[in-house]
Design a protein around this motif. Structure first.
Motif, PDB file in Angstrom:
ATOM      1  N   ASP A  83       0.388  -3.068   4.302  1.00  0.00           N
ATOM      2  CA  ASP A  83       1.572  -2.282   4.817  1.00  0.00           C
ATOM      3  C   ASP A  83       2.481  -1.658   3.499  1.00  0.00           C
ATOM      4  O   ASP A  83       2.636  -2.382   2.510  1.00  0.00           O
ATOM      5  CB  ASP A  83       2.569  -3.197   5.617  1.00  0.00           C
ATOM      6  N   ARG A  84       2.987  -0.525   3.975  1.00  0.00           N
ATOM      7  CA  ARG A  84       4.194   0.054   2.995  1.00  0.00           C
ATOM      8  C   ARG A  84       5.401  -0.763   3.068  1.00  0.00           C
ATOM      9  O   ARG A  84       5.783  -0.915   4.138  1.00  0.00           O
ATOM     10  CB  ARG A  84       4.195   1.339   3.314  1.00  0.00           C
ATOM     11  N   ASN A  85       5.923  -0.889   1.834  1.00  0.00           N
ATOM     12  CA  ASN A  85       7.365  -1.818   2.011  1.00  0.00           C
ATOM     13  C   ASN A  85       8.411  -0.915   1.280  1.00  0.00           C
ATOM     14  O   ASN A  85       8.704  -1.243  -0.155  1.00  0.00           O
ATOM     15  CB  ASN A  85       7.223  -3.057   1.487  1.00  0.00           C
ATOM     16  N   ASP A  86       8.904  -0.220   1.883  1.00  0.00           N
ATOM     17  CA  ASP A  86       9.971   0.662   1.117  1.00  0.00           C
ATOM     18  C   ASP A  86      11.118   0.109   0.701  1.00  0.00           C
ATOM     19  O   ASP A  86      11.721   0.399  -0.211  1.00  0.00           O
ATOM     20  CB  ASP A  86      10.444   2.030   2.091  1.00  0.00           C
ATOM     21  N   GLU A  87      11.658  -0.746   1.369  1.00  0.00           N
ATOM     22  CA  GLU A  87      12.753  -1.666   0.960  1.00  0.00           C
ATOM     23  C   GLU A  87      12.592  -2.136  -0.247  1.00  0.00           C
ATOM     24  O   GLU A  87      13.576  -2.472  -1.115  1.00  0.00           O
ATOM     25  CB  GLU A  87      13.103  -2.817   1.988  1.00  0.00           C
ATOM     26  N   GLU A 127       6.387   9.496   3.078  1.00  0.00           N
ATOM     27  CA  GLU A 127       5.874   9.227   4.529  1.00  0.00           C
ATOM     28  C   GLU A 127       4.603   8.459   4.297  1.00  0.00           C
ATOM     29  O   GLU A 127       3.972   8.615   3.110  1.00  0.00           O
ATOM     30  CB  GLU A 127       5.838  10.247   5.196  1.00  0.00           C
ATOM     31  N   GLU A 128       4.295   7.502   5.092  1.00  0.00           N
ATOM     32  CA  GLU A 128       3.066   6.593   5.006  1.00  0.00           C
ATOM     33  C   GLU A 128       1.721   7.492   5.228  1.00  0.00           C
ATOM     34  O   GLU A 128       1.510   8.443   5.900  1.00  0.00           O
ATOM     35  CB  GLU A 128       3.258   5.583   5.993  1.00  0.00           C
ATOM     36  N   ARG A 129       1.055   7.261   4.298  1.00  0.00           N
ATOM     37  CA  ARG A 129      -0.406   8.027   4.056  1.00  0.00           C
ATOM     38  C   ARG A 129      -1.478   7.086   5.097  1.00  0.00           C
ATOM     39  O   ARG A 129      -1.276   5.818   4.944  1.00  0.00           O
ATOM     40  CB  ARG A 129      -0.926   7.911   2.862  1.00  0.00           C
ATOM     41  N   SER A 136       0.864  -1.367   0.085  1.00  0.00           N
ATOM     42  CA  SER A 136      -0.145  -0.031   0.017  1.00  0.00           C
ATOM     43  C   SER A 136       0.900   1.125  -0.165  1.00  0.00           C
ATOM     44  O   SER A 136       1.843   1.261   1.035  1.00  0.00           O
ATOM     45  CB  SER A 136      -0.836  -0.077   1.064  1.00  0.00           C
ATOM     46  N   ARG A 137       0.674   2.032  -1.104  1.00  0.00           N
ATOM     47  CA  ARG A 137       1.391   3.439  -1.290  1.00  0.00           C
ATOM     48  C   ARG A 137       0.598   4.250  -1.706  1.00  0.00           C
ATOM     49  O   ARG A 137      -0.100   4.075  -3.012  1.00  0.00           O
ATOM     50  CB  ARG A 137       2.503   2.919  -1.877  1.00  0.00           C
TER      51      ARG A 137
END
Length: 159
Positions: free
Chosen positions: A120-124, A155-157, A109-110
């Motif tokens: 969840d957001r997964n920047d990696e 940043e996470e929304r 999710s982004r």
């Protein structure tokens, strides 16, 4: 004024003529546009999940086939809004497919995409652009490009 390639001009004229002269055996362009809009709203809005995205992709692919025989009511050759709508439909279907393919690809999710199945957001793994191209064929190709961080860190929304 830029020069116009005569061969390209002739090709475009033939394409428009073919749209105007299609027999009324397929669906109306407006019907396909309506189904496309309904499908995208139902399955590809902010809250998404794999099953719905796959269903949307199936519908978009089917509509792309149906658009090849979609007809227009106005047979005129001057200020023909029906023909314009038929041309636009092709672009709408291409854009919709690119959106759906990219949404299926991104397993997180982004931003304006909230994947119910990947909340969840997964920047990696996913802090990258998903690039969609067609490379001369009708199949969307997925590639990636890096994100350049400038003034603001992502940043996470929160919804």
């Amino acid at each position: 004024m830029p020069e116009v390639d005569d061969a390209k001009l002739h090709e475009d004229e033939q394409r428009l003529k073919e749209i105007i002269e299609r027999p009324k055996t397929g669906r109306r362009v407006s019907e396909i546009k309506d189904e496309l809009g309904t499908t995208m709203n139902q399955y590809v809005a902010v809250y998404r999940e794999e099953e719905g995205l796959q269903k949307a992709h199936e519908v978009v692919r089917r509509l792309k086939e149906e658009a090849k025989t979609a007809y227009v009511d106005d047979q005129g050759t001057v200020f023909n809004q029906d023909v314009l709508g038929a041309v636009e439909l092709g672009y709408m279907l291409d854009c919709s497919e690119a959106i759906v393919v990219a949404a299926i690809e991104r397993k997180e999710s982004r931003g304006a995409q909230f994947r119910v199945d990947y909340p969840d957001r997964n920047d990696e793994e996913w802090q990258k652009h998903i690039d969609i191209s067609r490379n001369g064929d009708d199949v969307p190709h997925v590639s990636y490009s890096p994100v350049t961080i400038t003034q603001w860190e992502p940043e996470e929304r929160k919804y």
